[in-house]
Design an enzyme around this catalytic site. Sequence first.
Site, short mmCIF file in Angstrom:
data_model
loop_
_atom_site.label_atom_id
_atom_site.label_comp_id
_atom_site.label_asym_id
_atom_site.label_seq_id
_atom_site.Cartn_x
_atom_site.Cartn_y
_atom_site.Cartn_z
CB CYS A 58 -40.18 -25.26 -1.44
SG CYS A 58 -41.61 -24.45 -0.69
CB CYS A 62 -39.32 -17.56 0.48
SG CYS A 62 -40.95 -18.25 0.89
CB CYS A 65 -36.03 -19.99 0.83
SG CYS A 65 -36.02 -21.68 1.50
CB CYS A 102 -37.16 -27.13 15.45
SG CYS A 102 -37.03 -26.29 17.02
CB CYS A 133 -40.67 -26.83 17.38
SG CYS A 133 -41.02 -25.38 16.34
CB CYS A 193 -41.94 -20.75 17.16
SG CYS A 193 -40.25 -20.34 16.65
NE ARG A 265 -34.85 -20.85 19.06
CZ ARG A 265 -36.10 -21.24 18.84
NH1 ARG A 265 -36.61 -21.19 17.63
NH2 ARG A 265 -36.84 -21.69 19.81
N1 SAM Z 1 -41.59 -24.08 4.33
C1 SAM Z 1 -42.02 -23.61 5.58
C2 SAM Z 1 -42.35 -22.14 5.59
O1 SAM Z 1 -41.69 -21.36 4.94
O2 SAM Z 1 -43.31 -21.77 6.26
C3 SAM Z 1 -41.07 -23.93 6.72
C4 SAM Z 1 -39.56 -23.84 6.53
S1 SAM Z 1 -38.86 -22.24 6.20
C5 SAM Z 1 -37.24 -22.68 5.72
C6 SAM Z 1 -38.75 -21.47 7.79
C7 SAM Z 1 -38.15 -20.10 7.91
O3 SAM Z 1 -36.74 -20.17 7.77
C8 SAM Z 1 -38.56 -19.03 6.91
O4 SAM Z 1 -39.77 -18.45 7.21
C9 SAM Z 1 -37.42 -18.02 7.08
O5 SAM Z 1 -37.76 -17.04 8.05
C10 SAM Z 1 -36.25 -18.86 7.55
N2 SAM Z 1 -35.19 -18.90 6.52
C11 SAM Z 1 -35.21 -19.61 5.38
N3 SAM Z 1 -34.10 -19.40 4.65
C12 SAM Z 1 -33.35 -18.52 5.34
C13 SAM Z 1 -32.09 -17.88 5.10
N4 SAM Z 1 -31.40 -18.10 3.98
N5 SAM Z 1 -31.60 -17.03 6.03
C14 SAM Z 1 -32.31 -16.79 7.17
N6 SAM Z 1 -33.50 -17.36 7.44
C15 SAM Z 1 -34.03 -18.20 6.55
FE1 SF4 Z 2 -40.53 -23.01 0.73
FE2 SF4 Z 2 -38.30 -21.95 1.67
FE3 SF4 Z 2 -40.46 -20.42 1.39
FE4 SF4 Z 2 -40.41 -22.33 3.30
S1 SF4 Z 2 -39.12 -20.53 3.19
S2 SF4 Z 2 -42.09 -21.88 1.88
S3 SF4 Z 2 -39.16 -23.91 2.27
S4 SF4 Z 2 -39.33 -21.43 -0.29
#
Ligand code: SAM
Ligand code: SF4
Length: 319
Positions: A58, A62, A65, A102, A133, A193, A265
């Site tokens: 990606c 973030c 992530c 989801c 979802c 959500c 949740r």
């Molecule tokens: N890429 C898309 C986005 O970020 O909008 C969708 C997938 S992203 C993995 C969805 C959510 O998962 C993130 O907004 C975050 O809140 C949660 N998430 C991701 N990594 C995480 C982690 N290590 N621990 C807890 N929540 C996590």
């Molecule tokens: Fe990409 Fe992870 Fe951020 Fe979603 S949460 S936009 S998968 S880096």
Amino acid sequence: MPESHITLKPRWSRDEVAALLVLPFPELMFRAQTVHRAHFNPAQIQISTLLSIKTGGCPEDCGYCPQAASYETGTKATRLMAVEAVLAEAKAAKANGAARFCMGAAWRSPKEHDLEQVCAMVEGVKALGLETCVTLGMLSAPQSARLRAAGLDYYNHNLDTSPEYYGQVITTRTYQDRLDTLAHVRDAGINVCCGGIIGMGEDDSDRAALIAALASLPEPPESVPINALVAVEGTPLADAKPIDPIAFVRIIAAARITMPCSYVRLSAGREAMSDEAQALCFLAGANSIFHGDKLLTTANASLRHDEVLFARLGLQPEH
Ligand code: SAM
Ligand code: SF4
Ligand code: DTB
């Protein structure tokens, strides 16, 4: 009014939520349970199953992530899954008791040909009798309408943290970008959500501000995932301090009180939580979980463990 001027209408101020978070624990739990019982059967839990339909690689940054391309986390990037393979996973999830399926993709936002394939997945999963979802990153208004036309029930897009702390965690998209996507999803008639993550180094005021921001969206989200950070090696937040479980329960209670009709949740982080802490979260008004051995890329509490926990607590899946 231009989209960038969408602001939060405060129904709950940060100070009001902060005041909830420091109530004596018995008082906070009583208030949360009173609200919960006025709107839900407290013995019923909504069950969702997650599937990563496109993993890793990606372009976003973030800090929590494992799927961001810029971090060395050992996550293998994949292409978008084939529709049939997704439907096989959805059938298995249904057999294991899930009511909602989801699907998550590691995109900044979906490309048009990918969106068509996701729409085919939504149609197929819905035909199995499951709620649908997806979480695909930022969406435009036409993309939201396209997903709605395919029968999408929920779109997951989180605020993640407070507006003030947000820039410490993510720099490649803004809080306002997130609010804009949420507005497009809402306008298309899709259930929202939207939640956040606790344990990223934010302080109590940030936690209060996150809950206030969620509760003050033009309409409260139908579903509010509260994630405890899963600290993954290689991400900037790998060494974040684990959260105090009692502080986490307090946040669940505040979400329940401020968003009385929403499903709250208990999301990522259950695997690292004791059964007793999870039980307190259910007492505080959490009434939904992710079920299945895996979240997107990390481990979840196992199916067997959840079965035993639900039996010990006398909880029933909601259908
Ligand atoms: N890429 C898309 C986005 O970020 O909008 C969708 C997938 S992203 C993995 C969805 C959510 O998962 C993130 O907004 C975050 O809140 C949660 N998430 C991701 N990594 C995480 C982690 N290590 N621990 C807890 N929540 C996590
Ligand atoms: Fe990409 Fe992870 Fe951020 Fe979603 S949460 S936009 S998968 S880096
Ligand atoms: C949400 O709030 N939590 C889920 C879902 N929405 C998509 C994702 C949790 C991901 C945890 C880290 C991982 O497994 O990659």
